[in-house]
Design an enzyme around this catalytic site. Structure first.
Site, PDB file in Angstrom:
ATOM      1  N   GLU A 195       0.794  -1.230   0.000  1.00  0.00           N
ATOM      2  CA  GLU A 195       0.000   0.000   0.000  1.00  0.00           C
ATOM      3  C   GLU A 195       0.830   1.285   0.000  1.00  0.00           C
ATOM      4  O   GLU A 195       0.502   2.233   0.713  1.00  0.00           O
ATOM      5  CB  GLU A 195      -0.951   0.012   1.209  1.00  0.00           C
ATOM      6  CG  GLU A 195      -1.934  -1.129   1.174  1.00  0.00           C
ATOM      7  CD  GLU A 195      -2.982  -1.065   2.290  1.00  0.00           C
ATOM      8  OE1 GLU A 195      -4.165  -1.272   1.986  1.00  0.00           O
ATOM      9  OE2 GLU A 195      -2.607  -0.800   3.447  1.00  0.00           O
ATOM     10  N   LEU A 196       1.868   1.278  -0.782  1.00  0.00           N
ATOM     11  CA  LEU A 196       2.661   2.499  -0.911  1.00  0.00           C
ATOM     12  C   LEU A 196       1.833   3.532  -1.672  1.00  0.00           C
ATOM     13  O   LEU A 196       1.325   3.262  -2.756  1.00  0.00           O
ATOM     14  CB  LEU A 196       3.943   2.172  -1.679  1.00  0.00           C
ATOM     15  CG  LEU A 196       4.939   3.313  -1.866  1.00  0.00           C
ATOM     16  CD1 LEU A 196       5.429   3.815  -0.507  1.00  0.00           C
ATOM     17  CD2 LEU A 196       6.116   2.823  -2.692  1.00  0.00           C
TER      18      LEU A 196
END
Lengths: 560, 589
Positions: free
Chosen positions: A337-338
């Site tokens: 989830e960057l």
């Protein structure tokens, strides 16, 4: 005496179901002075590992304390015709195969995942004359056998109650199908004290789970107390009481290892790190930036400035300090989830990228290369989330021996396998324990969970680890994991969210396919699942009921 | 209601720390009081603090309530939820408390000295009037609750209890601000002076618990009632029997529990039931029994197989004999069964203190009856339809309730699904459960009713299908009903203005297929408190429904933590990070 095919119903109520079992119909009872001894010819006789010795004491005590009764309308009275003298089991004899100094349980708990399957193997024999025997190649194997032995016994109730097993003779040859049977717990969204963790490890051991994926930090709080970086927890923990100090962690790890459980830590990065800003604001891009939906999947926004060399250096120091606290051969660096907007709108990051002529992917590759080098220098293998191989292009820094957890969708497993990585099945559509509790972000009228309905144990159990996996890639499937993200869970409901559901994962990945192949039948497993749930309750665990008590007592009556 | 501005009378020192309290439009009470004003100054509980009740003839149960409240106040360890855990309210840490409260006086404003317990004998609307109270907490000296009677004083006392926070002694707390404080521990309310005028909007604020699918020890039930009282709930529908087990021991019918309970240890004796009903009444809660009939009675077949149709028939699902196993229903077409059952009800209704008793009446399975040869014989003999037989059963069995001047509570099918059951008395209270939109039909038929619909108020939804089925399924009333969803319900939706007076209130129902002693508290709390506030506080701050759940989040977080402080396993609704930063985890933040 009969030997049921592995998908046929077995009368034995042992979870996970042993891979090979034969049973009979003789009732044996434990003698009042029942004890567990070492075979005279075994190498254990001269030097028994301390953790095995403790496990032996613990097993004896647990057997005598057991008040769990057989689940049927008669509560086991059908096996105990009054006046009948049941043969007693006086001793359980343990033998360790081979010579040489025996290794401890803890030693083998942290073997490379591929070596665990053989190390966990054991044979158990319970004859109608009351002789009982467990044989294994390792202390860990003996420990697994002791765990099975405990689940063979029921309490009689009544005056002068005793422990008995109704299914002798019993012959078991058992070993896991997969070497990774995990629970992930997130201790950042909400706090869990040491006692709650130790109790969770005990319950995991009851069903032979062998990996605790400890998602110890995240954007919400930093409970990891490192001697070299005291400021991180000092400023980032919810309170000074809500910190796992380094010594305490080592104690927890030892406790787990002695129960055949590898504690695999995860410091999720470079996303999921906002709370570092409480002590090091200069390291974090977009801390608490709003609207959060633009900069993070949930509040608070904030990620490591991973394009910056100084940040990378600092992170390497952090990892060096953290990896040595744990005994595991694996170390999780996260990578899920960057948020790219958070980075691209960060002036410092934009400037760095420009001056180096880097894309964000290039910066991520560099960061990963350098941070994973620290993990490897400590002779450990990195564990990452699937985005590290699917979302940011083929990052050369992610070496082929890296373990990859599938989480977004079970269909993604095939894509990661196609790239030649080893995987762990942890997909949200089957194995996320936090699903179905409803939305928790503030919005009028509330919302639903992001990944759909509650995952019942039957749903988890119906998973096929080899779905869409070609024969040649199957050896890359390390096992499975249920994950408990703690947005809506803390000590008040940890046990009710986790148990007995996680036992479905334990059995799925221990027992394997069965003769008919996957999926396994949850209808067949139901009586066992009830039994292990009541066994958990008997041990003081708040495991939720799976059906009305009426149904639990009447196997097979409550199917569609 | 306009805020009184107390800033002018507060010591200037308190103005040095910027606080949200200047904009304090809400105080940490759940359910939110109808009208109130609050100030900006912390007041602490003095060491000599005590609770007085002036005058004579004070009912014992009010004194008992005072004893319990007082011990809970002194044991409070609940801290204010903010990043500084409440330290921001104090700026002088060597001597944080400048204002002390020395007493709380509970003052009767009428001659009424009836016990709290006696109020369950009142009709709902009268009872609601008795719940009114005024609570005043000044900056120093004595606080006062004024009410006409013991129940009102008890509700006021409950509000008083909920206002206090714990300030940890130095070294034990976390944050830097707190460490500056050199004093001991303290209990404080941050927003004195308080003026609260409060009364409920609906009389019926209820929990249903099913003790048949799983048995709950009495201590679980008492603890549930304590938590219900904490949020001023007023009604407990004890769904005491069902098809799975019959835990109710009746002196005239001992065989029912002897054969139909899960085990001898899983019985409720008549004394247990009476004691629990009294325990509830002393907390302002009317507890009444439900003996669901003529469906949901298979467990009677264990002792009286001759009274039960399709008892133990195979294929409950494939033959469509019941909504869940085991199948089996009273042979209600047989008047001798009806008369026998009337005796059972007469025995059971003798145990309740209040006005109500529920005979259930939901989910009657036609197929089960029509496949029963004895039932078919009776229908032919009397030339009855099944509905006519049901009408006869209803007339006979409910006579047991009417005979002792109590009012019947039924599930909606008895008035909206089974044709014209004329035996239903017009004063009957109807529980709407199948769908919230069914309230209109029930209202049109002129009945008073309670909102208990599964699409909003079923606590058991969303736990997954529990019937054995490979691959599993979702729960029939998926998804999980969050507290915010419950909170967004409009009690007057779908109704004409004239019908609004037929709404008695609402109920959260916990059907126990997947709930037992192990998880009752996490399933029930804090969610059920949403029902408590919705039906106590009435319309939201804009004067209408739905109430704004986002506005309520900080108070809900506070309530949840307060429950945990009391030893209740209430589950968290958000990460701690959010709970200590009100507003930061809203979707639009």
């Amino acid at each position: 005496m009969r030997s049921p095919a592995s998908n046929e119903t077995t009368p034995l109520r042992v979870v996970p179901r042993p891979t090979r079992v034969t049973t009979g119909e003789t009732v044996l009872r434990l003698s009042g002075d029942f004890s567990i001894d070492i075979d005279n010819s075994s190498s254990l006789k001269s030097s028994i590992p301390r953790d095995l010795e403790q496990a032996i004491h613990h097993t004896t005590a647990t057997l005598h304390k057991n008040r769990h009764r057989y689940l049927s309308p008669q509560r086991g009275a059908e096996f105990l015709i009054s006046g009948t003298q049941h043969t007693e089991i006086q001793k359980l004899i343990l033998s360790l195969n081979g010579n040489g100094k025996p290794r401890s349980i803890a030693h083998d708990a942290v073997l490379p995942v591929e070596d665990r399957v053989a190390a966990e193997r054991y044979e158990l024999e319970l004859a109608t004359d009351g002789s009982a025997h467990i044989e294994a190649d390792t202390s860990l194997g003996l420990y697994r056998g002791l765990t099975t032995f405990q689940q063979l016994f029921f309490y009689s109730g009544g005056k002068d109650g005793f422990q008995y097993t109704p299914h002798a003779p019993i012959n078991i040859e058992d070993q896991p199908a997969f070497g990774w049977r995990a629970v992930l717990l997130d201790t950042s969204r909400n706090w869990f004290g040491e006692e709650a963790l130790l109790k969770m490890l005990d319950t995991m051991a009851l069903i032979k789970m062998n990996v605790f994926h400890w998602h110890i930090t995240d954007s919400n709080s930093w409970p990891l107390g490192l001697d070299d970086f005291p400021e991180l927890a000092g400023k980032g923990a919810y309170s000074p009481e809500e910190v796992y100090q380094q010594k305490q962690i080592q104690k927890i790890v030892l406790y787990a290892n002695a129960r055949g459980i590898d504690v695999v830590p995860e410091i999720d990065m470079p996303g999921h790190t906002a709370i570092i800003a409480e002590s090091h604001p200069e390291l974090i891009a977009g801390y608490q930036r709003t609207p959060f939906v633009k900069y993070a999947h949930q509040p608070p926004a904030g990620q490591l400035r991973f394009a910056d060399d100084k940040v990378t250096e600092w992170t390497k120091g952090l990892l060096q300090s953290a990896v040595t606290v744990f005994s595991s051969p694996y170390f999780g660096t996260g990578g899920d989830e960057l948020n790219t907007t958070c980075m691209m709108e960060d002036e410092e990051t934009a400037t760095t990228l420009k001056s180096k002529g880097w894309t964000l992917e290039k910066a991520l590759d560099n960061f990963t290369e350098q941070t994973h080098a620290v993990v490897r220098a400590n002779k450990k293998t990195p564990l990452v989330w699937q985005e590290m191989v699917l979302t940011h292009g083929d990052l050369p820094s992610v070496k082929k021996d890296t373990l990859v957890s599938i989480w977004i969708d079970s269909k993604d497993a095939a894509k990661v396998l196609a790239k030649g990585f080893r995987i762990v099945h942890a997909a949200a559509d089957y194995f996320y324990l936090d699903q179905g509790q409803g939305g928790w972000l503030g919005e009028e009228g509330g919302g639903d969970s992001w990944q759909g309905p509650y995952k019942s144990w039957q749903k988890m159990y119906s998973f096929d680890p080899y779905k869409d996996v070609e024969e040649g890639k199957r050896k890359l499937v390390m096992g499975g994991q249920c994950s408990l993200w703690a947005e809506q869970t803390d000590e008040t409901n940890l046990e009710t969210v986790l148990w007995p559901r996680a036992a479905a994962v334990a059995e799925l990945f221990w027992t394997g396919a069965g003769a008919e192949g996957y999926p396994r039948s949850s209808v067949e497993a139901f009586p066992r699942m009830h039994d292990v749930r009541f066994r958990m309750v008997d041990r003081g665990v708040r495991a939720i009921p799976l059906q009305p008590y009426w149904s639990a007592l009447r196997p097979g009556t409550t199917n569609k | 209601m306009a805020m009184l501005n107390y800033l002018s009378i507060v010591l200037p020192a308190f103005l040095l720390i910027p606080l949200v309290r200047g904009q304090n439009t809400t105080i940490n009470l759940w359910p939110e009081p109808k009208t109130y004003t609050a100030g900006n100054t912390p007041v602490c509980i003095a060491d000599d603090f005590k609770i007085n009740i002036p005058g004579d003839n004070v009912p014992q149960d009010l004194w008992d309530a005072v004893g319990r409240a007082s011990s809970r106040i002194w044991n409070t360890k609940h801290e204010y939820l903010s990043v500084n855990w409440g330290a921001e309210f104090f700026n002088d840490f060597s001597n944080p408390c400048e204002h002390y409260l020395h007493s709380l006086d509970l003052v009767f404003s009428s001659e009424n000295r009836n016990s709290i317990r006696s109020v369950v004998k009142q009709q709902p609307v009268e009872r609601m009037a008795l719940e009114q109270y005024n609570l005043t907490i000044p900056l120093n000296g004595s606080a006062t609750v004024i009410a006409t009677n013991a129940l009102g004083l008890y509700r006021g006392l409950t509000s008083f209890e909920g206002l206090w926070f714990y300030l940890a002694p130095p070294g034990q707390g976390g944050n830097t601000m707190r460490k500056r404080w050199s004093g001991g521990e303290a209990l404080y309310a941050p927003w004195a002076p308080y003026e609260i005028q409060d009364a409920p909007s609906f009389p019926w604020r209820s929990v249903l618990l099913d003790t048949s699918r799983h048995f709950y020890p009495l201590q679980d039930l008492r603890k549930m009632l304590d938590t219900m009282a904490m949020v001023k709930m007023s009604t407990f529908q004890w769904h005491i029997t069902d098809s799975q087990s019959f835990p109710l021991e009746l002196s005239d019918y001992p065989e029912l529990a002897n054969k139909g309970a899960y085990s001898p240890a899983r019985h409720y004796s008549e004394q247990d039931v009476k004691d629990l009903i009294a325990y509830a009444a002393e907390r302002g809660i009317e507890a009444y029994l439900e003996i669901d009939s003529p469906g949901h009675t298979a467990s009677i077949g264990e002792s009286h197989p001759e009274y039960i149709a399709c008892f133990d028939y195979p294929g409950w699902a494939t033959n469509n004999l019941a909504n869940e196993p085991p199948p089996g229903q009273l042979r209600f077409a047989d008047p001798s069964v009806s008369n026998w059952f009337k005796g059972v009800l007469a025995n059971a209704v003798s145990l309740v203190e209040g006005n109500f008793f529920s005979t259930g009446g939901d989910e009657i399975n036609q197929n089960c009856m029509l496949n029963d040869s004895l039932t078919m014989e009776k229908l032919n003999a009397f030339n009855w339809t099944l509905d006519q037989a049901l009408n006869n059963f209803t007339a006979i069995s409910q006579e047991a309730i009417h005979a002792v001047n109590k009012t019947v509570v039924v599930w909606e099918e008895m008035v909206d699904a089974f044709g014209n059951i004329t035996a239903i008395h017009p004063d009957t209270v109807v529980l709407v459960w199948i769908d919230s939109s069914h309230n209109r039909e029930v209202a049109n038929r002129g009945f008073r009713f309670v909102h208990a619909s599964s699409d909003y108020f079923y606590l058991d939804c969303g736990q997954g299908e529990w019937i054995g089925e490979n691959g599993g399924g979702n729960s029939w009333c998926d998804p999980f009903k969050t507290w915010a969803h419950m909170y967004s319900f409009d009690p007057f939706g779908n109704l004409t203005e004239a019908q609004e007076s037929q709404v008695l209130g609402g109920q959260a129902s916990l059907w126990s297929e997947q709930t037992s002693s192990a998880n009752i508290e996490v399933v029930m709390w804090p969610r059920t408190a949403a029902v408590a506030e919705l039906f106590w506080s009435g319309p939201g701050s804009n004067g209408s429904y739905p109430r704004q759940s986002v506005e309520a989040i900080p108070r809900m977080n506070d309530l949840q933590a307060r429950m945990v402080d009391r030893g209740v396993n209430a589950e968290p609704i958000q990460p701690t990070w959010c709970a200590i930063r009100p507003g930061a985890c809203n979707f639009d933040s």
